[in-house]
Write a protein that holds these residues in place. Structure first.
Motif, PDB file in Angstrom:
ATOM      1  N   LEU A  27       5.340  -2.119  12.298  1.00  0.00           N
ATOM      2  CA  LEU A  27       5.429  -0.836  12.024  1.00  0.00           C
ATOM      3  C   LEU A  27       6.644  -0.089  11.602  1.00  0.00           C
ATOM      4  CD1 LEU A  27       3.005   0.595  14.973  1.00  0.00           C
ATOM      5  CD2 LEU A  27       2.315   0.473  12.687  1.00  0.00           C
ATOM      6  N   VAL A  28       7.678  -0.961  12.088  1.00  0.00           N
ATOM      7  CA  VAL A  28       9.002  -0.550  11.758  1.00  0.00           C
ATOM      8  C   VAL A  28       9.198  -1.036  10.217  1.00  0.00           C
ATOM      9  CG1 VAL A  28      11.581  -1.369  11.951  1.00  0.00           C
ATOM     10  CG2 VAL A  28      10.135  -1.023  13.859  1.00  0.00           C
ATOM     11  N   MET A  29       8.695  -2.054   9.808  1.00  0.00           N
ATOM     12  CA  MET A  29       8.908  -2.315   8.435  1.00  0.00           C
ATOM     13  C   MET A  29       8.035  -1.388   7.702  1.00  0.00           C
ATOM     14  SD  MET A  29      10.697  -5.285   8.099  1.00  0.00           S
ATOM     15  CE  MET A  29      10.265  -6.213   6.795  1.00  0.00           C
ATOM     16  N   TYR A  30       6.971  -0.882   7.925  1.00  0.00           N
ATOM     17  CA  TYR A  30       6.297   0.118   7.234  1.00  0.00           C
ATOM     18  C   TYR A  30       7.045   1.127   7.095  1.00  0.00           C
ATOM     19  CZ  TYR A  30       1.562  -2.304   7.782  1.00  0.00           C
ATOM     20  OH  TYR A  30       0.651  -3.317   7.809  1.00  0.00           O
ATOM     21  N   SER A  31       7.480   1.720   8.068  1.00  0.00           N
ATOM     22  CA  SER A  31       8.622   2.927   8.208  1.00  0.00           C
ATOM     23  C   SER A  31       9.826   2.778   7.307  1.00  0.00           C
ATOM     24  CB  SER A  31       8.921   3.247   9.561  1.00  0.00           C
ATOM     25  OG  SER A  31       9.911   2.439   9.945  1.00  0.00           O
ATOM     26  N   ILE A  32      10.282   1.653   7.095  1.00  0.00           N
ATOM     27  CA  ILE A  32      11.406   1.729   6.399  1.00  0.00           C
ATOM     28  C   ILE A  32      10.809   1.631   4.926  1.00  0.00           C
ATOM     29  CG2 ILE A  32      13.158  -0.238   5.521  1.00  0.00           C
ATOM     30  CD1 ILE A  32      13.383  -1.236   8.467  1.00  0.00           C
ATOM     31  N   ALA A  33       9.932   1.046   4.705  1.00  0.00           N
ATOM     32  CA  ALA A  33       9.104   0.847   3.143  1.00  0.00           C
ATOM     33  C   ALA A  33       9.004   2.165   2.870  1.00  0.00           C
ATOM     34  CB  ALA A  33       7.872  -0.045   3.223  1.00  0.00           C
ATOM     35  N   GLY A  34       8.205   2.932   3.785  1.00  0.00           N
ATOM     36  CA  GLY A  34       7.837   4.458   3.298  1.00  0.00           C
ATOM     37  C   GLY A  34       9.211   5.250   3.191  1.00  0.00           C
ATOM     38  N   LEU A  35      10.232   5.091   3.965  1.00  0.00           N
ATOM     39  CA  LEU A  35      11.507   5.781   3.696  1.00  0.00           C
ATOM     40  C   LEU A  35      12.019   5.644   2.290  1.00  0.00           C
ATOM     41  CD1 LEU A  35      14.034   7.220   4.666  1.00  0.00           C
ATOM     42  CD2 LEU A  35      14.974   5.016   5.343  1.00  0.00           C
ATOM     43  N   VAL A  36      12.264   4.191   2.026  1.00  0.00           N
ATOM     44  CA  VAL A  36      12.758   3.901   0.816  1.00  0.00           C
ATOM     45  C   VAL A  36      11.780   4.272  -0.594  1.00  0.00           C
ATOM     46  CG1 VAL A  36      13.276   2.266  -0.884  1.00  0.00           C
ATOM     47  CG2 VAL A  36      13.970   1.939   1.718  1.00  0.00           C
ATOM     48  N   ALA A  37      10.554   4.222  -0.371  1.00  0.00           N
ATOM     49  CA  ALA A  37       9.646   4.405  -1.572  1.00  0.00           C
ATOM     50  C   ALA A  37       9.418   5.766  -1.686  1.00  0.00           C
ATOM     51  CB  ALA A  37       8.439   3.649  -1.111  1.00  0.00           C
ATOM     52  N   PHE A  38       9.001   6.496  -0.716  1.00  0.00           N
ATOM     53  CA  PHE A  38       8.854   7.924  -0.967  1.00  0.00           C
ATOM     54  C   PHE A  38      10.529   8.793  -0.824  1.00  0.00           C
ATOM     55  CE2 PHE A  38       4.639   6.969   0.889  1.00  0.00           C
ATOM     56  CZ  PHE A  38       3.907   7.706   0.129  1.00  0.00           C
TER      57      PHE A  38
ATOM     58  N   ALA B 209       0.721  -1.195   0.013  1.00  0.00           N
ATOM     59  CA  ALA B 209       0.001   0.026  -0.099  1.00  0.00           C
ATOM     60  C   ALA B 209       0.989   1.336   0.082  1.00  0.00           C
ATOM     61  CB  ALA B 209      -0.831   0.040   1.349  1.00  0.00           C
ATOM     62  N   ILE B 210       1.921   1.308   0.762  1.00  0.00           N
ATOM     63  CA  ILE B 210       2.663   2.510   0.837  1.00  0.00           C
ATOM     64  C   ILE B 210       3.596   2.603  -0.196  1.00  0.00           C
ATOM     65  CG2 ILE B 210       4.899   3.121   1.947  1.00  0.00           C
ATOM     66  CD1 ILE B 210       3.913   1.630   4.491  1.00  0.00           C
ATOM     67  N   GLY B 211       3.934   1.469  -1.076  1.00  0.00           N
ATOM     68  CA  GLY B 211       4.777   1.580  -2.266  1.00  0.00           C
ATOM     69  C   GLY B 211       3.744   1.974  -3.504  1.00  0.00           C
ATOM     70  N   ALA B 212       2.448   1.704  -3.449  1.00  0.00           N
ATOM     71  CA  ALA B 212       1.667   1.836  -4.567  1.00  0.00           C
ATOM     72  C   ALA B 212       1.007   3.586  -4.237  1.00  0.00           C
ATOM     73  CB  ALA B 212       0.347   1.065  -4.257  1.00  0.00           C
ATOM     74  N   ILE B 213       1.049   4.085  -3.040  1.00  0.00           N
ATOM     75  CA  ILE B 213       0.721   5.491  -2.891  1.00  0.00           C
ATOM     76  C   ILE B 213       2.035   6.374  -3.373  1.00  0.00           C
ATOM     77  CG2 ILE B 213       0.560   7.216  -1.242  1.00  0.00           C
ATOM     78  CD1 ILE B 213      -1.196   5.179   0.413  1.00  0.00           C
ATOM     79  N   ALA B 214       2.965   5.582  -3.209  1.00  0.00           N
ATOM     80  CA  ALA B 214       4.484   6.498  -3.537  1.00  0.00           C
ATOM     81  C   ALA B 214       4.453   6.370  -5.204  1.00  0.00           C
ATOM     82  CB  ALA B 214       5.763   5.954  -3.199  1.00  0.00           C
ATOM     83  N   PHE B 215       4.068   5.262  -5.730  1.00  0.00           N
ATOM     84  CA  PHE B 215       4.055   5.119  -7.245  1.00  0.00           C
ATOM     85  C   PHE B 215       3.094   6.105  -7.763  1.00  0.00           C
ATOM     86  CE2 PHE B 215       3.388   3.363 -11.270  1.00  0.00           C
ATOM     87  CZ  PHE B 215       4.408   2.887 -12.024  1.00  0.00           C
ATOM     88  N   PHE B 216       1.985   6.093  -7.264  1.00  0.00           N
ATOM     89  CA  PHE B 216       0.814   6.858  -7.858  1.00  0.00           C
ATOM     90  C   PHE B 216       1.396   8.305  -7.717  1.00  0.00           C
ATOM     91  CE2 PHE B 216      -2.661   9.869  -7.089  1.00  0.00           C
ATOM     92  CZ  PHE B 216      -3.473   9.459  -7.981  1.00  0.00           C
ATOM     93  N   ALA B 217       1.915   8.722  -6.632  1.00  0.00           N
ATOM     94  CA  ALA B 217       2.359  10.395  -6.649  1.00  0.00           C
ATOM     95  C   ALA B 217       3.442  10.482  -7.767  1.00  0.00           C
ATOM     96  CB  ALA B 217       3.145  10.322  -5.324  1.00  0.00           C
ATOM     97  N   TYR B 218       4.299   9.440  -7.886  1.00  0.00           N
ATOM     98  CA  TYR B 218       5.125   9.786  -9.045  1.00  0.00           C
ATOM     99  C   TYR B 218       4.711   9.867 -10.491  1.00  0.00           C
ATOM    100  CZ  TYR B 218       9.023   8.518 -12.076  1.00  0.00           C
ATOM    101  OH  TYR B 218       9.710   8.512 -13.541  1.00  0.00           O
ATOM    102  N   ALA B 219       3.712   8.921 -10.568  1.00  0.00           N
ATOM    103  CA  ALA B 219       3.089   8.894 -11.850  1.00  0.00           C
ATOM    104  C   ALA B 219       2.412  10.174 -12.318  1.00  0.00           C
ATOM    105  CB  ALA B 219       2.156   7.431 -12.323  1.00  0.00           C
ATOM    106  N   PHE B 220       1.542  10.572 -11.129  1.00  0.00           N
ATOM    107  CA  PHE B 220       0.687  11.596 -11.389  1.00  0.00           C
ATOM    108  C   PHE B 220       1.363  12.922 -11.481  1.00  0.00           C
ATOM    109  CE2 PHE B 220      -2.392  14.954 -10.019  1.00  0.00           C
ATOM    110  CZ  PHE B 220      -3.413  14.597 -10.830  1.00  0.00           C
ATOM    111  N   VAL B 221       2.395  12.986 -10.745  1.00  0.00           N
ATOM    112  CA  VAL B 221       3.373  14.453 -10.925  1.00  0.00           C
ATOM    113  C   VAL B 221       4.083  14.491 -12.389  1.00  0.00           C
ATOM    114  CG1 VAL B 221       5.208  15.642  -9.857  1.00  0.00           C
ATOM    115  CG2 VAL B 221       3.681  14.746  -8.486  1.00  0.00           C
ATOM    116  N   LEU B 222       4.415  13.238 -12.742  1.00  0.00           N
ATOM    117  CA  LEU B 222       5.259  13.177 -14.082  1.00  0.00           C
ATOM    118  C   LEU B 222       4.310  13.480 -14.816  1.00  0.00           C
ATOM    119  CD1 LEU B 222       7.858  12.202 -15.076  1.00  0.00           C
ATOM    120  CD2 LEU B 222       6.911  10.009 -15.440  1.00  0.00           C
TER     121      LEU B 222
END
Length: 373
Positions: free
Chosen positions: A322-333, A173-186
């Protein structure tokens, strides 16, 4: 943007509702995760989160075809989305069979390859590889090989990391939101249409993952199973592949505002699924090396994944997720931000986030709330 929010909401709501039905069906058909030595759950838990999420994706796709703006988009948008839904149904079916009968590793791999071949045959594939300052054209065979490799690798990475309640669904979910932001801004910054398959797919994917979390987060009432983990990894990979097919290579390499930004901008459509799922991919690589050195099959299960190590150093089940979520958010965003924004500010911001994430990983287990009487 509003129509993408509608797609997200439909996917979330339908997945949430279907998950209850899927849970009952899993009990009925015996698709239940038994308690084994390497598992962290204490009671048998039903599978079939995958069919519920697939239902959410299908509902989101059908809704998008009737929305005022998205319904008038180019045929390639819904062509790609339809291909991904069909391929997703194939890989979800393979996962359902595995949840029921526990397929061997080779059969499961063959099913993943089949799903990849299906989307390639339906037109979702790499047409080129973005490189620094240029692109590398691909012929039909090369395109198919690169596409299937990314799909199978991403599906397996998500499947490997799915070891704690809500972990895989939340990370994707975190990765998908980050990807959406990238595609939309592009799309916005390059003057392209906002109606793109990558944004449609990732909005629906984020909704499906978040919709299943109330059932899947600790303590889980159901697991997404192989049908769910492979499905969401598959859709995330296909979203990235679709982006390269619908954007001119020059637009992707130019980044925001047509300016040559960073090295990551050129390679991001190729490495984005890997970057967003860096932790699962690292976990996958370490598992293969660890098991091979021990003389075992790379697919043989063990209890030495990263999430197991977090439990060992003192994190609770919920905190480890939650730690894994935070790492995923750091890397993705962080990857998306650094790729789109040049300058020292982006680097400083990334390292600040990295420091906070590291502190969260190592200091949280030592913190205990003070009981006041």
């Amino acid at each position: 943007m509003r129509e993408y929010l509608v797609v997200f909401g439909i996917s979330l709501g339908v997945t949430y509702l279907l998950a209850s039905i899927a849970r009952m069906l899993a009990h009925h058909f015996g698709a239940v995760a038994r308690v084994r030595d390497r598992d962290v759950h204490a009671v048998p838990t039903p599978y079939f989160g995958g069919p519920a999420m697939l239902g959410g994706l299908v509902a989101a796709y059908l809704t998008a075809t009737h929305l005022p703006f998205l319904s008038r988009s180019e045929s390639s948008v819904f062509g790609d989305a339809r291909a991904v839904v069909i391929g997703g149904a194939v890989i979800c079916l393979v996962g359902v069979i595995d949840d029921l009968f526990e397929l061997d590793a080779l059969s499961k791999f063959a099913g993943q390859v089949l799903a990849g071949v299906v989307v390639v045959a339906l037109g979702v594939k790499f047409f080129y590889l973005p490189l620094y300052g240029s692109v590398l054209g691909l012929d039909q065979v090369q395109s198919a090989i690169f596409t299937v490799l990314l799909i199978v690798g991403t599906a397996n990475a998500v499947n490997f990391v799915d070891g704690l309640d809500g972990l895989a669904a939340g990370m994707v979910a975190i990765g998908a939101i980050a990807f959406f932001a990238y595609a939309f801004v592009l799309a916005v910054e390059n003057g392209e249409s906002r109606a793109i398959a990558a944004a449609l797919l990732t909005a629906a994917l984020a909704g499906a993952c978040i919709g299943v979390l109330p059932h899947n987060f600790f303590p889980a009432r159901m697991f997404i199973g192989d049908s769910g983990s492979m499905l969401i990894g598959f859709v995330l990979a296909c979203s990235s592949i679709s982006l390269t097919g619908q954007f001119p290579a020059t637009n992707i390499s130019e980044g925001i505002g047509g300016a040559q930004t960073t090295f990551l901008t050129f390679l991001l459509p190729l490495i984005l699924p890997v970057a967003m799922l860096l932790v699962p991919f690292v976990d996958l690589a370490l598992a293969v090396v660890r098991r091979t050195r021990a003389g075992r099959s790379p697919f043989s299960p063990d209890k030495m994944h990263i999430h197991h190590r977090l439990l060992e150093i003192g994190h609770s089940h919920r905190n480890a997720v939650l730690v894994m979520y935070s790492i995923a958010g750091l890397v993705a965003f962080g990857t998306v931000f650094v790729s789109l924004v040049s300058g020292w500010q982006s680097i400083v911001g990334f390292f600040v986030l990295a420091a906070l994430t590291a502190a969260f990983v190592f200091l949280l287990p030592r913190w205990r709330p003070i009981n006041r009487t």
